[in-house]
Enzyme design. Sequence first.
Site, PDB file in Angstrom:
ATOM      1  CB  ALA A  56      -0.929  -0.014   1.205  1.00  0.00           C
ATOM      2  CE1 TYR A  57       5.309   5.633   2.720  1.00  0.00           C
ATOM      3  CE2 TYR A  57       6.914   4.524   1.307  1.00  0.00           C
ATOM      4  CZ  TYR A  57       6.525   5.635   2.034  1.00  0.00           C
ATOM      5  OH  TYR A  57       7.319   6.748   2.063  1.00  0.00           O
ATOM      6  CE  LYS A 134      14.772  -2.579  -0.366  1.00  0.00           C
ATOM      7  NZ  LYS A 134      14.880  -2.225   1.011  1.00  0.00           N
ATOM      8  CD  GLU A 189      18.311  -3.021   6.411  1.00  0.00           C
ATOM      9  OE1 GLU A 189      19.216  -2.229   6.069  1.00  0.00           O
ATOM     10  OE2 GLU A 189      17.104  -2.798   6.224  1.00  0.00           O
ATOM     11  CE  LYS A 315      24.396  -2.964  -2.546  1.00  0.00           C
ATOM     12  NZ  LYS A 315      24.235  -4.134  -1.706  1.00  0.00           N
ATOM     13  CE  LYS A 339       9.855  -2.858  -1.879  1.00  0.00           C
ATOM     14  NZ  LYS A 339       9.985  -2.095  -0.676  1.00  0.00           N
ATOM     15  CB  CYS A 436     -20.443 -34.779  18.284  1.00  0.00           C
ATOM     16  SG  CYS A 436     -19.183 -34.841  19.577  1.00  0.00           S
ATOM     17  CB  CYS A 449     -14.199 -33.871  20.131  1.00  0.00           C
ATOM     18  SG  CYS A 449     -15.730 -34.739  20.463  1.00  0.00           S
TER      19      CYS A 449
HETATM   20  S1  IVH Z   1      22.915  -1.065  -0.175  1.00  0.00           S
HETATM   21  C1  IVH Z   1      23.421   3.717  -0.722  1.00  0.00           C
HETATM   22  N1  IVH Z   1      22.236  -3.498   0.248  1.00  0.00           N
HETATM   23  O1  IVH Z   1      17.297  -1.064   1.960  1.00  0.00           O
HETATM   24  C2  IVH Z   1      22.473   2.750  -0.129  1.00  0.00           C
HETATM   25  N2  IVH Z   1      20.870  -1.794   1.163  1.00  0.00           N
HETATM   26  O2  IVH Z   1      15.171   0.554   0.810  1.00  0.00           O
HETATM   27  C3  IVH Z   1      23.038   1.406  -0.308  1.00  0.00           C
HETATM   28  N3  IVH Z   1      18.974  -2.639   2.449  1.00  0.00           N
HETATM   29  O3  IVH Z   1      18.652   2.040   2.749  1.00  0.00           O
HETATM   30  C4  IVH Z   1      22.306   0.433   0.412  1.00  0.00           C
HETATM   31  N4  IVH Z   1      19.446  -4.769   2.196  1.00  0.00           N
HETATM   32  O4  IVH Z   1      18.749   0.088   4.518  1.00  0.00           O
HETATM   33  C5  IVH Z   1      21.926  -2.230   0.462  1.00  0.00           C
HETATM   34  N5  IVH Z   1      21.813  -5.736   0.550  1.00  0.00           N
HETATM   35  C6  IVH Z   1      21.488  -4.462   0.776  1.00  0.00           C
HETATM   36  C7  IVH Z   1      20.368  -4.071   1.534  1.00  0.00           C
HETATM   37  C8  IVH Z   1      20.079  -2.719   1.692  1.00  0.00           C
HETATM   38  C9  IVH Z   1      18.619  -3.898   2.741  1.00  0.00           C
HETATM   39  C10 IVH Z   1      18.238  -1.466   2.910  1.00  0.00           C
HETATM   40  C11 IVH Z   1      19.072  -0.269   3.210  1.00  0.00           C
HETATM   41  C12 IVH Z   1      18.555   0.753   2.264  1.00  0.00           C
HETATM   42  C13 IVH Z   1      17.146   0.324   2.088  1.00  0.00           C
HETATM   43  C14 IVH Z   1      16.489   0.935   0.891  1.00  0.00           C
END
Ligand code: IVH
Length: 712
Positions: A56-57, A134, A189, A315, A339, A436, A449
Amino acid sequence: MRARGPLSVVGGMIPSMTTPAAVIVDATTYAQAVEDAARAAAAYYAGGSSPLDDDAYDRLARGIAAWEAEHPGEVLPDSPTGKVAGGAAEGDVPHTVPMLSLDNVFSPEEFTAWTASLARRVDREVTRFSVGPKLDGLAVAARYREGRLTRLITRGDGTAGEDVSHAMGTVEGLPERLAEPVTVEVRGEILMTTAQFEHANEVRIRHGGQPFANPRNAAAGTLRAKERAYTVPMTFFGYGLLALPGTDAALAARLEESAYGDLMATAAGLGVHTSAGTAVPDVVVETPEQVVARVQEIAALRAELPFGIDGIVVKADLAADQRAAGSGSRAPRWAIAYKLPAVEKITRLLDVEWNVGRTGIVAPRGVLEPVVIEGSTITYATLHNPADITRRGLRLGDHVMVHRAGDVIPRIEAPVAHLRTGEEQPIVFPEACPRCGSEIDTSEERWRCAQGRNCHLVASLAYAAGRDQLDIEGLGTTRVVQLVEAGLVADLADLFTLRREQLLALERMGETSTDNLLAALAAAREQPLSRVLCALGVRGTGRSMSRRIARYFATMDLIRAADAEAMQRVDGIGVEKAPSIVAEIAELAPLIDKLAAAGVNMTEPGATPPPAADADGGDGSASAAPAGGGPLAGMKVVVTGAMTGSLERLSRNEMNELVERAGGRSSSSVSKNTTLVVAGEGAGSKRAKAEQLGVRLATPEEFAALVADLIG
Ligand code: IVH
């Protein structure tokens, strides 16, 4: 779905890999949307439970972005598009380098578009991408001075964060001392694994608190809580390593120039926990197609991971590419979050149904306002037992967080307490069996039961007649109801003494149906012991356990003679299960006698009884592996996907039976102990996991060739 502000501007409701944006029609709805998003983001980053679930967000944020693109002069300062996500939480420790967020893509098309824009910025094709999970937690910066952990800071608004150093000792994966005395900042994280989350909620409930709705909230709440009577562990995953003022110049230069993959290897070498040891380590690939393939692999593994992920981060791996792409004020241009659809949604608990299973267990089931998770509509979710409902403090009408990942049965995590209106009603527990009317035995957490399996005779007979048990064709639920109502059958054994004229007297039973049913019953009498045992519905055992018991003991008499100690010699039966299985068998004794008297087979073909010494105590070292060899001797085999060729007609149960007849052991989950995975059409996460772990894979055809001698 929900009559709350934010969703009134939300358009399509079907989340998928391409989440539709909210439709915003005018400046007023835009202002409302910005306010709703800001409130949700504030709650999210402050660790409270957000009034919006992730989908939703995302929809709201995309709707806002779309409207702003059309009305660039009217962008409000609070808009989530213009700043680093998480701008709401307070914090006063400045970050040396801003802690940025990530932009999102939701489909292969959007991802391809991103790679094209990346190539334009870098001025060449990027040919090294790092792809990893992520992690669904909270971003933190951990500062190390000369190898010692000195400070832990939340992201805050990206420029400055909150000092949460008090949590330092509770985070696994973030060592107090690095392997070398270096001055660096590790970013990553903090999250709770599923096990840590369950533990945290248990402890919290014991201390009189409300359970957290999900691991992310639990981690956020725990990280910020300063004075709690208890501590619960969390886990850190590093994804960044940078120099601080005071870092040795040569090291700073090396970090600056390192590719992402090398940076993570350095972090791991210093003792920091990274994705490297998980089932979904960051890997470097060369083309966008390989990225998308890896995204799909990670998505397939998601349900089985011991921690939550909400996407995949891609990346540009090389430092030079990252520099050339640069960063915006909110997010780097060299990285993107792909996502995945949310596995958690907020919906309402409308009702609780109490159903009686075939063994007499009275189980609650939550009826939900329908909600779509990962493409399927969820209307029911398990609620384990009355004690569990009480522990979670659930009420009818509550907004609840519902979790469903992969094929797992949806479950209700917790009520979203701040969405309560005061109209919620207590959940009423039944006082008598809802089927029953007998008393309910509430002495254990799972209520039952007092009539036990007789309560739901129809269900237990229909189960016994099923394809994987006695396989009695023509005996479906309707016919069972008919037989029970006519008073012809009061237990499983009665089926085998049915007479032709009794059946002919029933409605819709002609000569042919009668003869067919009698023939099916005659064939059922000859089924192997494993299937008879399974048909009995011994609590705590299913098809594969029944097979293991039958193969180990070989005869019903030996099963009945076994005490808990002997029962434990069967593979997979431990100290806890053994006594209850023995008690169940004892409870079933009259029925077993009656079945034997009706001529039902009580032996397992091909199995040899355990040696006498073993049966009366022995040294306990005997294994449940079938005597002799067989083409799969000693192998642990998992069958997944749809079978083809000569195996096409076999049910999953029949495939497992085949594996065991061939001397192997069948299992439903892939681990490093698995020897072979038979992957048919549409095999998904299990195949991916096998590839990941390097477990041997076979097609149905290859497998058929292996066991050719046993296929009739
Ligand atoms: S790299 C410059 N790698 O997701 C930012 N972030 O929604 C580079 N996150 O702010 C972040 N897993 O808090 C990176 N494998 C991962 C990640 C990750 C989770 C988080 C992080 C980021 C947010 C963005």
